[in-house]
Design a protein around this motif. Structure first.
Motif, PDB file in Angstrom:
ATOM      1  N   ILE A  88       6.338  14.415  11.550  1.00  0.00           N
ATOM      2  CA  ILE A  88       5.240  14.990  12.328  1.00  0.00           C
ATOM      3  C   ILE A  88       4.492  16.017  11.482  1.00  0.00           C
ATOM      4  O   ILE A  88       5.076  16.703  10.643  1.00  0.00           O
ATOM      5  N   GLY A  89       3.179  16.095  11.704  1.00  0.00           N
ATOM      6  CA  GLY A  89       2.368  17.075  11.015  1.00  0.00           C
ATOM      7  C   GLY A  89       2.388  18.414  11.731  1.00  0.00           C
ATOM      8  O   GLY A  89       2.932  18.545  12.837  1.00  0.00           O
ATOM      9  N   SER A  90       1.777  19.392  11.120  1.00  0.00           N
ATOM     10  CA  SER A  90       1.754  20.733  11.716  1.00  0.00           C
ATOM     11  C   SER A  90       0.987  20.714  13.041  1.00  0.00           C
ATOM     12  O   SER A  90       0.017  19.971  13.211  1.00  0.00           O
ATOM     13  N   GLY A  91       1.451  21.514  13.974  1.00  0.00           N
ATOM     14  CA  GLY A  91       0.769  21.639  15.248  1.00  0.00           C
ATOM     15  C   GLY A  91       1.141  20.601  16.288  1.00  0.00           C
ATOM     16  O   GLY A  91       0.698  20.685  17.440  1.00  0.00           O
ATOM     17  N   VAL A  92       1.935  19.607  15.918  1.00  0.00           N
ATOM     18  CA  VAL A  92       2.340  18.571  16.887  1.00  0.00           C
ATOM     19  C   VAL A  92       3.377  19.151  17.840  1.00  0.00           C
ATOM     20  O   VAL A  92       4.387  19.703  17.414  1.00  0.00           O
ATOM     21  N   ARG A  93       3.117  19.024  19.137  1.00  0.00           N
ATOM     22  CA  ARG A  93       4.008  19.598  20.147  1.00  0.00           C
ATOM     23  C   ARG A  93       4.630  18.555  21.074  1.00  0.00           C
ATOM     24  O   ARG A  93       5.653  18.805  21.695  1.00  0.00           O
ATOM     25  N   ARG A  94       4.004  17.385  21.171  1.00  0.00           N
ATOM     26  CA  ARG A  94       4.438  16.418  22.173  1.00  0.00           C
ATOM     27  C   ARG A  94       5.554  15.492  21.694  1.00  0.00           C
ATOM     28  O   ARG A  94       6.165  14.792  22.489  1.00  0.00           O
ATOM     29  N   PHE A  95       5.814  15.486  20.380  1.00  0.00           N
ATOM     30  CA  PHE A  95       6.787  14.535  19.851  1.00  0.00           C
ATOM     31  C   PHE A  95       7.730  15.197  18.854  1.00  0.00           C
ATOM     32  O   PHE A  95       7.373  16.193  18.217  1.00  0.00           O
ATOM     33  N   THR A  96       8.913  14.594  18.737  1.00  0.00           N
ATOM     34  CA  THR A  96       9.874  15.015  17.720  1.00  0.00           C
ATOM     35  C   THR A  96      10.346  13.776  16.970  1.00  0.00           C
ATOM     36  O   THR A  96      10.187  12.645  17.440  1.00  0.00           O
ATOM     37  N   ILE A  97      10.933  13.989  15.806  1.00  0.00           N
ATOM     38  CA  ILE A  97      11.429  12.878  14.994  1.00  0.00           C
ATOM     39  C   ILE A  97      12.470  12.084  15.785  1.00  0.00           C
ATOM     40  O   ILE A  97      13.353  12.650  16.430  1.00  0.00           O
ATOM     41  N   GLY A  98      12.334  10.766  15.766  1.00  0.00           N
ATOM     42  CA  GLY A  98      13.243   9.887  16.494  1.00  0.00           C
ATOM     43  C   GLY A  98      12.716   9.404  17.824  1.00  0.00           C
ATOM     44  O   GLY A  98      13.291   8.492  18.429  1.00  0.00           O
ATOM     45  N   ASP A  99      11.626   9.990  18.330  1.00  0.00           N
ATOM     46  CA  ASP A  99      11.052   9.553  19.610  1.00  0.00           C
ATOM     47  C   ASP A  99      10.538   8.118  19.505  1.00  0.00           C
ATOM     48  O   ASP A  99       9.943   7.723  18.502  1.00  0.00           O
ATOM     49  N   LEU A 159       0.825  -1.195   0.000  1.00  0.00           N
ATOM     50  CA  LEU A 159       0.000   0.000   0.000  1.00  0.00           C
ATOM     51  C   LEU A 159       0.866   1.253   0.000  1.00  0.00           C
ATOM     52  O   LEU A 159       2.035   1.211   0.411  1.00  0.00           O
ATOM     53  N   PRO A 160       0.304   2.385  -0.434  1.00  0.00           N
ATOM     54  CA  PRO A 160       1.078   3.631  -0.429  1.00  0.00           C
ATOM     55  C   PRO A 160       1.445   4.062   0.994  1.00  0.00           C
ATOM     56  O   PRO A 160       0.717   3.784   1.949  1.00  0.00           O
ATOM     57  N   GLN A 161       2.561   4.753   1.104  1.00  0.00           N
ATOM     58  CA  GLN A 161       2.973   5.283   2.409  1.00  0.00           C
ATOM     59  C   GLN A 161       2.026   6.402   2.825  1.00  0.00           C
ATOM     60  O   GLN A 161       1.762   7.317   2.047  1.00  0.00           O
ATOM     61  N   PRO A 162       1.500   6.367   4.049  1.00  0.00           N
ATOM     62  CA  PRO A 162       0.629   7.459   4.511  1.00  0.00           C
ATOM     63  C   PRO A 162       1.448   8.686   4.882  1.00  0.00           C
ATOM     64  O   PRO A 162       2.659   8.592   5.139  1.00  0.00           O
ATOM     65  N   GLU A 163       0.813   9.820   4.913  1.00  0.00           N
ATOM     66  CA  GLU A 163       1.471  11.077   5.298  1.00  0.00           C
ATOM     67  C   GLU A 163       0.717  11.706   6.462  1.00  0.00           C
ATOM     68  O   GLU A 163      -0.517  11.716   6.477  1.00  0.00           O
ATOM     69  N   PRO A 164       1.436  12.259   7.438  1.00  0.00           N
ATOM     70  CA  PRO A 164       0.753  12.855   8.591  1.00  0.00           C
ATOM     71  C   PRO A 164       0.144  14.210   8.262  1.00  0.00           C
ATOM     72  O   PRO A 164       0.764  15.040   7.596  1.00  0.00           O
ATOM     73  N   GLY A 165      -1.076  14.420   8.744  1.00  0.00           N
ATOM     74  CA  GLY A 165      -1.721  15.708   8.601  1.00  0.00           C
ATOM     75  C   GLY A 165      -1.552  16.520   9.875  1.00  0.00           C
ATOM     76  O   GLY A 165      -0.788  16.146  10.774  1.00  0.00           O
ATOM     77  N   PRO A 166      -2.268  17.626  10.006  1.00  0.00           N
ATOM     78  CA  PRO A 166      -2.180  18.443  11.218  1.00  0.00           C
ATOM     79  C   PRO A 166      -2.523  17.626  12.469  1.00  0.00           C
ATOM     80  O   PRO A 166      -3.518  16.893  12.494  1.00  0.00           O
ATOM     81  N   GLY A 167      -1.682  17.732  13.486  1.00  0.00           N
ATOM     82  CA  GLY A 167      -1.920  17.019  14.740  1.00  0.00           C
ATOM     83  C   GLY A 167      -1.637  15.532  14.677  1.00  0.00           C
ATOM     84  O   GLY A 167      -1.987  14.798  15.601  1.00  0.00           O
ATOM     85  N   GLU A 168      -0.991  15.088  13.588  1.00  0.00           N
ATOM     86  CA  GLU A 168      -0.729  13.660  13.408  1.00  0.00           C
ATOM     87  C   GLU A 168       0.762  13.361  13.359  1.00  0.00           C
ATOM     88  O   GLU A 168       1.581  14.236  13.048  1.00  0.00           O
TER      89      GLU A 168
END
Length: 313
Positions: free
Chosen positions: A72-83, A18-27
């Motif tokens: 991470i999508g826009s608006g995400v505050r609790r996580f960063t890449i690599g968590d 299946l295609p790779q999904p992409e994160p939206g706002p808050g995702e």
């Protein structure tokens, strides 16, 4: 990406590309290392929830998962890449789930994973762990209370046993003789062999004054009603599969209800903390590959699967 999905309700789960999904706002996009298998996964695939759960197809199966944040999508505050994270990834309306290599989750449905265990162990926690924690809270289990857990050797049951015992409750767990010692190591004060005769008769023979709380994971309405004989006046009886008749229980001066889970990222954080502190043991029965997921789901359907199954991705 590889994923195990169904093309329509009632169709057999298959390994698909299946295609790779992409994160939206808050995702958050997560590269999954493991996914936990729960009975609700095949129930969703079979369409057992009807119109209550709208879905897009192909529908990737699985809710529970653990892995590393990839984007991470826009608006995400609790996580960063690599968590390192774990939580629930089922998104039927978008066709998303956790039986795949890459999954998107709402940031409010995941949390930072426990640091002391593997991704496979973390993937076994979310649904069963949050269900167990909420059960203990909603039945007001505390020190000195006697609790009967029916279906105690399953994923939710093993967590409830530990959490209830950790609060000072006296836990009576149903278990076959081969699992009795395991349940005692998890905190059960006693075990009852549910294959040796009516559970209620066995419990009341040892404890004529009954129990304060009945938590039943498995019984149908008739069996559940019979088990409520063990609950003392003013006690609580709860069913996980909709077998409780609240009006009938009220007539017998019992507080009773059919449990509905309320997941949250705060609960996930609490559970991760308990795992890291060594207060919660996570039992993984077996690990299988993504390719073996359809067979693992079939085994879960029979009700004879042993222990928690985790997909290694």
């Amino acid at each position: 990406m590889r994923a195990v999905a169904v093309s329509a309700f009632g169709e057999q789960p298959q390994l698909m590309e299946l295609p790779q999904p992409e994160p939206g706002p808050g995702e958050v996009l997560v590269r999954l290392a493991a996914a936990g298998l729960n009975p609700v996964d095949w129930k969703l695939a079979d369409g057992m929830f009807g119109d209550a759960v709208p879905a897009a197809f192909p529908l990737v199966l699985g809710s529970d998962g653990a892995g590393e944040v990839l984007a991470i999508g826009s608006g995400v505050r609790r996580f960063t890449i690599g968590d390192a994270v774990f939580g629930q990834f089922q998104r039927p309306k978008q066709g998303g789930g956790s039986y795949c290599e890459l999954a998107v989750a709402d940031e409010e449905r995941i949390a930072h994973a426990a640091r002391s265990v593997t991704y496979a162990t973390s993937a076994a926690v979310p649904t069963a762990g949050m269900t167990a924690y909420n059960l203990v809270e909603e039945t007001r289990i505390a020190e000195g209370r006697r609790v009967l857990i029916v279906g105690a050797t399953g994923g939710v049951g093993t967590f409830v046993t530990q959490l209830a015992a950790g609060r000072g409750a006296e836990v009576i767990a149903t278990a076959r003789p081969a699992k009795a010692e395991l349940m005692r190591t998890l905190g059960a004060a006693e075990t009852v062999d549910h294959t040796a005769g009516p559970i209620a008769d066995q419990v009341l023979a040892i404890h004529p004054d009954g129990v304060d709380v009945l938590i039943d994971m498995t019984s149908g309405p008739t069996e559940f009603a019979a088990l409520t004989r063990t609950v003392r006046d003013g006690g609580t009886a709860v069913s996980l599969i909709g077998s409780a008749d609240a009006d009938e229980l009220t007539e017998h001066n019992l507080r009773g209800f059919n449990f509905v889970n309320r997941p949250s990222p705060q609960l996930l954080e609490i559970l991760a903390g308990q795992v890291d502190a060594g207060r919660l043991t996570v039992l993984v029965g077996r690990e299988v590959s993504l390719e073996e997921a359809p067979d693992a789901l079939a085994a879960s359907r029979t009700g004879r699967a042993q222990g928690k199954t985790v997909l290694a991705i």
